[in-house]
Motif scaffolding. Structure first.
Motif, PDB file in Angstrom:
ATOM      1  N   VAL A   1     -48.870  34.922 -52.732  1.00 22.37           N
ATOM      2  CA  VAL A   1     -49.227  34.679 -54.128  1.00 22.37           C
ATOM      3  C   VAL A   1     -48.955  35.940 -54.941  1.00 22.37           C
ATOM      4  O   VAL A   1     -49.425  37.030 -54.596  1.00 22.37           O
ATOM      5  CB  VAL A   1     -50.716  34.301 -54.265  1.00 22.37           C
ATOM      6  N   ALA A   2     -48.210  35.803 -56.003  1.00 19.77           N
ATOM      7  CA  ALA A   2     -47.952  36.932 -56.889  1.00 19.77           C
ATOM      8  C   ALA A   2     -49.259  37.379 -57.544  1.00 19.77           C
ATOM      9  O   ALA A   2     -50.144  36.564 -57.832  1.00 19.77           O
ATOM     10  CB  ALA A   2     -46.939  36.546 -57.967  1.00 19.77           C
TER      11      ALA A   2
ATOM     12  N   GLU B   1     -58.112  24.821 -51.998  1.00 17.73           N
ATOM     13  CA  GLU B   1     -57.068  25.805 -51.759  1.00 17.73           C
ATOM     14  C   GLU B   1     -57.656  26.934 -50.924  1.00 17.73           C
ATOM     15  O   GLU B   1     -58.782  27.370 -51.163  1.00 17.73           O
ATOM     16  CB  GLU B   1     -56.521  26.337 -53.079  1.00 17.73           C
TER      17      GLU B   1
ATOM     18  N   ALA C   1     -59.601  37.260 -60.584  1.00 15.44           N
ATOM     19  CA  ALA C   1     -59.309  36.136 -59.693  1.00 15.44           C
ATOM     20  C   ALA C   1     -60.561  35.634 -58.984  1.00 15.44           C
ATOM     21  O   ALA C   1     -60.465  34.844 -58.042  1.00 15.44           O
ATOM     22  CB  ALA C   1     -58.259  36.546 -58.661  1.00 15.44           C
TER      23      ALA C   1
ATOM     24  N   ARG D   1     -61.062  26.892 -54.922  1.00 10.38           N
ATOM     25  CA  ARG D   1     -60.316  27.825 -54.080  1.00 10.38           C
ATOM     26  C   ARG D   1     -61.327  28.719 -53.369  1.00 10.38           C
ATOM     27  O   ARG D   1     -62.239  29.250 -54.000  1.00 10.38           O
ATOM     28  CB  ARG D   1     -59.349  28.665 -54.900  1.00 10.38           C
TER      29      ARG D   1
ATOM     30  N   GLU E   1     -49.871  38.220 -60.454  1.00 13.05           N
ATOM     31  CA  GLU E   1     -50.086  37.598 -61.771  1.00 13.05           C
ATOM     32  C   GLU E   1     -50.631  36.173 -61.663  1.00 13.05           C
ATOM     33  O   GLU E   1     -51.201  35.653 -62.623  1.00 13.05           O
ATOM     34  CB  GLU E   1     -48.768  37.582 -62.549  1.00 13.05           C
ATOM     35  N   GLU E   2     -50.454  35.536 -60.520  1.00  6.48           N
ATOM     36  CA  GLU E   2     -50.878  34.145 -60.353  1.00  6.48           C
ATOM     37  C   GLU E   2     -52.337  33.991 -59.956  1.00  6.48           C
ATOM     38  O   GLU E   2     -52.929  32.926 -60.154  1.00  6.48           O
ATOM     39  CB  GLU E   2     -50.033  33.459 -59.260  1.00  6.48           C
ATOM     40  N   LEU E   3     -52.895  35.025 -59.363  1.00  4.67           N
ATOM     41  CA  LEU E   3     -54.200  34.878 -58.721  1.00  4.67           C
ATOM     42  C   LEU E   3     -55.304  34.435 -59.673  1.00  4.67           C
ATOM     43  O   LEU E   3     -56.228  33.726 -59.283  1.00  4.67           O
ATOM     44  CB  LEU E   3     -54.583  36.197 -58.047  1.00  4.67           C
ATOM     45  N   CYS E   4     -55.223  34.825 -60.936  1.00  2.00           N
ATOM     46  CA  CYS E   4     -56.280  34.487 -61.885  1.00  2.00           C
ATOM     47  C   CYS E   4     -56.217  33.036 -62.363  1.00  2.00           C
ATOM     48  O   CYS E   4     -57.137  32.567 -63.025  1.00  2.00           O
ATOM     49  CB  CYS E   4     -56.241  35.436 -63.075  1.00  2.00           C
ATOM     50  N   ARG E   5     -55.149  32.329 -62.045  1.00  2.00           N
ATOM     51  CA  ARG E   5     -54.990  30.963 -62.556  1.00  2.00           C
ATOM     52  C   ARG E   5     -55.975  29.978 -61.930  1.00  2.00           C
ATOM     53  O   ARG E   5     -56.319  28.969 -62.545  1.00  2.00           O
ATOM     54  CB  ARG E   5     -53.551  30.484 -62.322  1.00  2.00           C
ATOM     55  N   GLN E   6     -56.403  30.257 -60.717  1.00  2.00           N
ATOM     56  CA  GLN E   6     -57.426  29.440 -60.061  1.00  2.00           C
ATOM     57  C   GLN E   6     -58.374  30.395 -59.336  1.00  2.00           C
ATOM     58  O   GLN E   6     -58.175  30.728 -58.180  1.00  2.00           O
ATOM     59  CB  GLN E   6     -56.793  28.466 -59.075  1.00  2.00           C
TER      60      GLN E   6
ATOM     61  N   ARG F   1     -47.890  30.467 -48.727  1.00  2.00           N
ATOM     62  CA  ARG F   1     -46.954  31.236 -49.553  1.00  2.00           C
ATOM     63  C   ARG F   1     -47.668  32.460 -50.085  1.00  2.00           C
ATOM     64  O   ARG F   1     -48.869  32.431 -50.376  1.00  2.00           O
ATOM     65  CB  ARG F   1     -46.394  30.393 -50.697  1.00  2.00           C
TER      66      ARG F   1
END
Length: 234
Positions: A101-102, A60, A147, A38, A104-109, A99
């Motif tokens: 990005v919440a 990404e 993130a 990403r 909370e999601e940013l750290c997932r990738q 989209r």
């Protein structure tokens, strides 16, 4: 040492243009670019080809929303028709093809590479933008949210004439670039990791925090954590 105002007076009216294909290709050769799944790329016209290449290369693409008010948009590779890529990587296309990005999601990738443009850069890697500070703030937000990948690096793209011989004044917020990419190659080569950045809450105006969704959510999380700690000091 030059002040930021002096630098902007010299460079702000220069035509922005777009990075040459050669500069975009040099970005592709960066080790951090090859490693990253990403990448974060600024929204300006100069970086358009870099944003397109990232999607073509299967990465990404994280792009800041206007003024960071809504945080970040994510575009997925291979999900956009080739003929629509130029439109998709612009602000108008983000809403349709990306989209939000919440937080909370940013750290997932985590982001492995951060790319921006600038007006000028000094020998130490400090740079001057248009004065809004959105890149510095975006990097700090991503770092606080975990993130950014360990060793994440930041590069600016531009022209050789934008490299200064003098130092530019810099403050606590200012990012030191890992490199500066021009058609002549990559200059600087600093080893700093951007993942160590912090949000300087003490000098952020409350009004700005309220206007930027990721900042507001982070501030609420900190407030809740402090409240919980006060109730249960053990």
């Amino acid at each position: 040492m030059m002040s930021k105002e002096e630098v902007r007076a010299d460079f702000l009216d220069a035509p922005e243009g777009k990075s040459s294909g050669k500069v975009a290709e040099l970005v592709r050769r960066l080790e951090k670019y090859r490693e990253a799944k990403r990448v974060f790329v600024g929204p300006t016209a100069r970086l358009q080809q870099v944003r397109i290449n990232a999607l073509i290369d299967g990465k990404e693409l994280l792009v800041p929303a206007p003024g960071l008010k809504e945080g970040f948009y994510l575009l997925a590779p291979y999900a956009i028709p080739f003929k629509d890529l130029v439109y998709a990587v612009g602000y108008n296309g983000l809403v349709q093809y990306g989209r939000k990005v919440a937080v909370e999601e940013l750290c997932r990738q985590p982001v492995g590479l951060l790319l921006t443009d600038c007006l000028a850069v000094d020998p130490a890697g400090y740079f001057v933008g248009e004065g809004k500070g959105f890149f510095d703030l975006a990097v700090a937000i991503l770092a606080e949210l975990r993130a950014l990948a360990p060793g994440a690096e930041a590069y600016a793209l531009g022209e050789p004439a934008q490299m200064l011989a003098q130092e530019i004044e810099h403050g606590a917020w200012d990012i030191r670039l890992n490199g500066f990419v021009t058609a002549e190659g990559v200059a600087l080569q600093n080893a700093d990791s951007q993942a160590e950045r912090k949000i300087l809450w003490d000098i952020l105006p409350p009004k700005r925090i309220r206007k930027i969704t990721p900042l507001w959510k982070l501030s609420m999380q900190i407030k809740d954590a402090l409240s919980a700690a006060a109730k249960d000091p053990e």
